[in-house]
Design a protein around this motif. Structure first.
Motif, PDB file in Angstrom:
ATOM      1  N   MET A   1       0.807  -1.439   0.237  1.00  0.00           N
ATOM      2  CA  MET A   1       0.244  -0.247   0.284  1.00  0.00           C
ATOM      3  C   MET A   1       0.907   1.272  -0.265  1.00  0.00           C
ATOM      4  O   MET A   1       0.643   1.916  -1.198  1.00  0.00           O
ATOM      5  CB  MET A   1      -1.075  -0.504   1.187  1.00  0.00           C
ATOM      6  N   LEU A   2       1.639   1.512   0.598  1.00  0.00           N
ATOM      7  CA  LEU A   2       2.598   2.554   1.129  1.00  0.00           C
ATOM      8  C   LEU A   2       3.829   2.502   0.539  1.00  0.00           C
ATOM      9  O   LEU A   2       4.779   1.196   0.767  1.00  0.00           O
ATOM     10  CB  LEU A   2       2.842   2.757   2.679  1.00  0.00           C
ATOM     11  N   LYS A   3       4.658   2.780  -0.253  1.00  0.00           N
ATOM     12  CA  LYS A   3       5.596   3.209  -0.831  1.00  0.00           C
ATOM     13  C   LYS A   3       6.568   4.162   0.416  1.00  0.00           C
ATOM     14  O   LYS A   3       6.126   5.218   0.871  1.00  0.00           O
ATOM     15  CB  LYS A   3       5.855   3.803  -2.033  1.00  0.00           C
ATOM     16  N   SER A  30      22.248  -6.346   1.930  1.00  0.00           N
ATOM     17  CA  SER A  30      23.287  -5.434   2.658  1.00  0.00           C
ATOM     18  C   SER A  30      22.939  -4.423   2.927  1.00  0.00           C
ATOM     19  O   SER A  30      22.586  -3.656   2.790  1.00  0.00           O
ATOM     20  CB  SER A  30      24.146  -5.590   1.283  1.00  0.00           C
ATOM     21  N   THR A  31      24.269  -3.888   3.745  1.00  0.00           N
ATOM     22  CA  THR A  31      24.600  -1.924   3.728  1.00  0.00           C
ATOM     23  C   THR A  31      24.444  -1.690   3.106  1.00  0.00           C
ATOM     24  O   THR A  31      24.419  -0.571   3.490  1.00  0.00           O
ATOM     25  CB  THR A  31      25.602  -2.208   5.120  1.00  0.00           C
ATOM     26  N   VAL A  32      24.765  -1.824   2.055  1.00  0.00           N
ATOM     27  CA  VAL A  32      24.690  -0.985   0.662  1.00  0.00           C
ATOM     28  C   VAL A  32      23.225  -1.122  -0.013  1.00  0.00           C
ATOM     29  O   VAL A  32      23.194  -0.463  -1.033  1.00  0.00           O
ATOM     30  CB  VAL A  32      25.674  -1.527  -0.145  1.00  0.00           C
ATOM     31  N   ASP A  33      22.482  -1.780   0.237  1.00  0.00           N
ATOM     32  CA  ASP A  33      21.557  -1.780  -0.662  1.00  0.00           C
ATOM     33  C   ASP A  33      20.991  -0.752  -0.833  1.00  0.00           C
ATOM     34  O   ASP A  33      19.939  -0.586   0.633  1.00  0.00           O
ATOM     35  CB  ASP A  33      20.669  -3.710  -0.472  1.00  0.00           C
ATOM     36  N   TYR A  34      19.769  -0.289  -2.070  1.00  0.00           N
ATOM     37  CA  TYR A  34      20.066   0.904  -1.835  1.00  0.00           C
ATOM     38  C   TYR A  34      17.789   0.115  -1.367  1.00  0.00           C
ATOM     39  O   TYR A  34      16.596   1.349  -1.420  1.00  0.00           O
ATOM     40  CB  TYR A  34      19.625   1.724  -2.554  1.00  0.00           C
ATOM     41  N   LYS A  35      17.613  -0.726  -1.854  1.00  0.00           N
ATOM     42  CA  LYS A  35      16.247  -1.513  -2.046  1.00  0.00           C
ATOM     43  C   LYS A  35      15.781  -2.284  -0.543  1.00  0.00           C
ATOM     44  O   LYS A  35      16.820  -2.700  -0.134  1.00  0.00           O
ATOM     45  CB  LYS A  35      15.895  -2.087  -2.920  1.00  0.00           C
ATOM     46  N   ALA A  36      14.605  -2.482   0.625  1.00  0.00           N
ATOM     47  CA  ALA A  36      14.283  -2.928   0.866  1.00  0.00           C
ATOM     48  C   ALA A  36      12.970  -3.748   1.168  1.00  0.00           C
ATOM     49  O   ALA A  36      12.283  -2.928   0.671  1.00  0.00           O
ATOM     50  CB  ALA A  36      15.203  -2.307   2.488  1.00  0.00           C
ATOM     51  N   THR A  37      12.670  -4.302   2.241  1.00  0.00           N
ATOM     52  CA  THR A  37      10.857  -4.156   2.100  1.00  0.00           C
ATOM     53  C   THR A  37      10.889  -5.029   3.850  1.00  0.00           C
ATOM     54  O   THR A  37      11.814  -4.175   4.900  1.00  0.00           O
ATOM     55  CB  THR A  37      10.710  -6.066   2.143  1.00  0.00           C
ATOM     56  N   ILE A  38       9.786  -4.290   3.736  1.00  0.00           N
ATOM     57  CA  ILE A  38       9.585  -4.614   5.708  1.00  0.00           C
ATOM     58  C   ILE A  38       8.113  -5.685   5.350  1.00  0.00           C
ATOM     59  O   ILE A  38       6.930  -5.325   4.666  1.00  0.00           O
ATOM     60  CB  ILE A  38       8.904  -3.423   6.474  1.00  0.00           C
ATOM     61  N   GLU A  39       8.510  -6.809   6.378  1.00  0.00           N
ATOM     62  CA  GLU A  39       7.271  -7.659   6.753  1.00  0.00           C
ATOM     63  C   GLU A  39       6.016  -6.742   6.896  1.00  0.00           C
ATOM     64  O   GLU A  39       5.927  -7.563   8.402  1.00  0.00           O
ATOM     65  CB  GLU A  39       7.331  -9.292   7.248  1.00  0.00           C
ATOM     66  N   ASP A  40       5.184  -6.009   6.794  1.00  0.00           N
ATOM     67  CA  ASP A  40       4.278  -5.608   7.394  1.00  0.00           C
ATOM     68  C   ASP A  40       2.966  -5.521   6.177  1.00  0.00           C
ATOM     69  O   ASP A  40       3.568  -4.675   4.808  1.00  0.00           O
ATOM     70  CB  ASP A  40       4.251  -4.170   8.352  1.00  0.00           C
ATOM     71  N   PRO A  41       1.890  -5.873   5.963  1.00  0.00           N
ATOM     72  CA  PRO A  41       1.134  -5.665   4.853  1.00  0.00           C
ATOM     73  C   PRO A  41       1.195  -3.953   4.332  1.00  0.00           C
ATOM     74  O   PRO A  41       0.227  -3.843   3.103  1.00  0.00           O
ATOM     75  CB  PRO A  41      -0.532  -5.736   5.665  1.00  0.00           C
ATOM     76  N   ARG A  42       1.028  -3.267   5.261  1.00  0.00           N
ATOM     77  CA  ARG A  42       1.168  -1.595   4.684  1.00  0.00           C
ATOM     78  C   ARG A  42       2.369  -1.346   4.401  1.00  0.00           C
ATOM     79  O   ARG A  42       1.932  -0.030   3.716  1.00  0.00           O
ATOM     80  CB  ARG A  42       0.575  -1.178   6.141  1.00  0.00           C
ATOM     81  N   ILE A  43       2.844  -1.839   4.428  1.00  0.00           N
ATOM     82  CA  ILE A  43       4.057  -0.607   3.752  1.00  0.00           C
ATOM     83  C   ILE A  43       4.804  -1.775   2.154  1.00  0.00           C
ATOM     84  O   ILE A  43       4.986  -2.788   2.461  1.00  0.00           O
ATOM     85  CB  ILE A  43       5.634  -1.133   4.419  1.00  0.00           C
ATOM     86  N   GLU A  44       4.295  -0.915   1.386  1.00  0.00           N
ATOM     87  CA  GLU A  44       4.561  -1.887   0.127  1.00  0.00           C
ATOM     88  C   GLU A  44       5.862  -1.921  -0.962  1.00  0.00           C
ATOM     89  O   GLU A  44       6.471  -3.135  -1.025  1.00  0.00           O
ATOM     90  CB  GLU A  44       3.263  -1.125  -0.879  1.00  0.00           C
ATOM     91  N   ASP A 196      -6.219  10.468   0.310  1.00  0.00           N
ATOM     92  CA  ASP A 196      -6.931   9.502   0.292  1.00  0.00           C
ATOM     93  C   ASP A 196      -6.936   8.018   1.578  1.00  0.00           C
ATOM     94  O   ASP A 196      -6.030   7.931   2.553  1.00  0.00           O
ATOM     95  CB  ASP A 196      -5.618   7.726  -0.166  1.00  0.00           C
ATOM     96  N   PRO A 197      -8.279   8.185   2.250  1.00  0.00           N
ATOM     97  CA  PRO A 197      -8.535   8.078   3.873  1.00  0.00           C
ATOM     98  C   PRO A 197      -7.198   6.783   4.097  1.00  0.00           C
ATOM     99  O   PRO A 197      -7.153   6.165   4.814  1.00  0.00           O
ATOM    100  CB  PRO A 197     -10.032   7.585   3.499  1.00  0.00           C
ATOM    101  N   GLU A 198      -7.834   5.289   2.932  1.00  0.00           N
ATOM    102  CA  GLU A 198      -6.823   4.097   3.723  1.00  0.00           C
ATOM    103  C   GLU A 198      -5.817   4.602   3.560  1.00  0.00           C
ATOM    104  O   GLU A 198      -4.810   3.771   4.658  1.00  0.00           O
ATOM    105  CB  GLU A 198      -6.951   3.324   2.112  1.00  0.00           C
ATOM    106  N   LYS A 199      -4.996   4.849   2.366  1.00  0.00           N
ATOM    107  CA  LYS A 199      -3.505   5.192   2.799  1.00  0.00           C
ATOM    108  C   LYS A 199      -3.095   6.531   4.141  1.00  0.00           C
ATOM    109  O   LYS A 199      -2.089   5.610   4.848  1.00  0.00           O
ATOM    110  CB  LYS A 199      -2.735   5.615   1.689  1.00  0.00           C
ATOM    111  N   ALA A 200      -4.099   7.513   4.427  1.00  0.00           N
ATOM    112  CA  ALA A 200      -3.821   7.939   5.460  1.00  0.00           C
ATOM    113  C   ALA A 200      -4.366   7.099   7.499  1.00  0.00           C
ATOM    114  O   ALA A 200      -3.738   7.595   7.913  1.00  0.00           O
ATOM    115  CB  ALA A 200      -4.833   9.233   5.541  1.00  0.00           C
ATOM    116  N   HIS A 201      -5.370   6.675   7.070  1.00  0.00           N
ATOM    117  CA  HIS A 201      -4.755   5.538   8.315  1.00  0.00           C
ATOM    118  C   HIS A 201      -3.873   4.380   8.550  1.00  0.00           C
ATOM    119  O   HIS A 201      -2.913   4.142   9.677  1.00  0.00           O
ATOM    120  CB  HIS A 201      -6.205   4.878   8.025  1.00  0.00           C
ATOM    121  N   ALA A 202      -3.527   4.431   7.711  1.00  0.00           N
ATOM    122  CA  ALA A 202      -2.139   3.495   7.624  1.00  0.00           C
ATOM    123  C   ALA A 202      -0.594   3.713   7.739  1.00  0.00           C
ATOM    124  O   ALA A 202      -0.081   3.336   8.584  1.00  0.00           O
ATOM    125  CB  ALA A 202      -1.346   2.513   5.830  1.00  0.00           C
ATOM    126  N   MET A 203      -0.756   5.671   6.921  1.00  0.00           N
ATOM    127  CA  MET A 203       0.143   6.140   7.772  1.00  0.00           C
ATOM    128  C   MET A 203      -0.287   6.667   9.552  1.00  0.00           C
ATOM    129  O   MET A 203       0.648   6.512   9.948  1.00  0.00           O
ATOM    130  CB  MET A 203       0.295   7.953   7.463  1.00  0.00           C
TER     131      MET A 203
END
Length: 291
Positions: A1-3, A30-44, A196-203
């Motif tokens: 949902m959220l970038k 790695s510590t030099v990787d600029y892309k990452a993930t978070i295991e959370d349904p609110r964070i895309e 966006d109400p859905e995104k604002a709620h997630a934020m």
């Protein structure tokens, strides 16, 4: 949902620690990787970029949510929605300050004493120009690419620099003559995404987790038992966030008391509570406090 975009550089370690403590651990190869993930349904998705650019990218809609300093938001003129300050930084929980500094032996004591044509080195030319214009001073603003404090007095007359503790400026033999702004790290949102109400709620939920961690830092939960006769004396010793929770013990005289206190001074508080009649005293760490 959220970038989401997080700061790389001096704020990186403290930010990743904050997210991990909020149960939003950032995973990357790695510590030099600029892309990452978070295991959370609110964070895309998660990107890690320089804080100087984050305000602009969030403003332009490349990301929904980001963390950067107020200093860079002002410098880039980014149109973002602030969801509030996150009171942490690379060394302390104090804000950084953007200041004007001159040589320690300079007779100049105020910005107003600087002459027209004064040479100023800074990494913040936009904010600096606005500040000097507001003082009625025609300054020669020069963009610095680092080591700004080393340029006084032979290259420039003064600098505009950020400082958290002031240690680096003092070590360079400089003195502060004015403050331009104070800056905490901020959680900022793209205006369209925030509509966006859905995104604002997630934020808002993400903000709750982060603020909960920051609120809990430096605090502990103290639990104890105390007899009827000593209750008032024990309560007087407890510097609580709110009124302590007091419950009657089942099947016997006395009370159970619990409250949140600052960790600083706990070494004095616990013996004092025991001296006042408290027993079964327990000190527990806190992960989050959500009001």
């Amino acid at each position: 949902m959220l970038k989401l975009v997080l700061p790389k550089g001096s704020l990186e370690k403290a930010t990743l620690e904050l997210f991990a403590a909020a149960d939003l651990a950032v995973n990357r190869s790695s510590t030099v990787d600029y892309k990452a993930t978070i295991e959370d349904p609110r964070i895309e998705s998660v990107r890690i970029l320089r804080p100087q650019e984050i305000g602009m990218y969030v403003s332009e809609g490349m990301f929904d949510l980001g963390i950067t300093g107020r200093d860079w938001i002002e410098e880039t003129g980014s149109e973002v929605v602030s969801l509030g300050e996150l009171q942490y930084s690379k060394a302390t929980s104090r804000p950084i300050r953007m200041v004007v500094a001159v040589a320690g032996d300079s007779p100049i004591e105020r910005v107003e004493d600087l002459p027209n044509g004064v040479r100023v080195s800074t990494e913040y030319p936009v904010v600096t120009r606005k500040f000097f214009e507001s003082k009625g001073i025609d300054a020669d603003i020069r963009l610095s690419y680092g080591a700004t404090e080393a340029k006084i007095p032979d290259i420039v007359d003064c600098i505009v620099e950020i400082t958290e503790t002031g240690r680096a400026l003092r070590a360079a033999g400089l003195k502060v003559i004015d403050q331009i702004l104070q800056s905490y790290t901020e959680l900022v949102a793209n205006p369209a995404a925030f509509e966006d109400p859905e995104k604002a709620h997630a934020m808002g939920q993400i903000r709750t987790l982060l603020q909960g961690v920051l609120e809990a830092r430096g605090k502990v939960l103290v639990k104890l038992n105390v007899g009827d006769a000593d209750l008032d004396q024990v309560i007087e010793l407890l510097p609580s966030m709110k009124s302590p929770t007091v419950s009657k013990l089942h099947g016997e005289g006395g009370y159970a008391v619990e409250t949140v206190v600052e960790r600083r001074g706990i070494n004095v508080l616990i013996p004092a509570l025991k001296d006042a009649g408290a027993t079964d005293i327990i000190e527990l760490p806190l992960a989050k406090i959500v009001h």
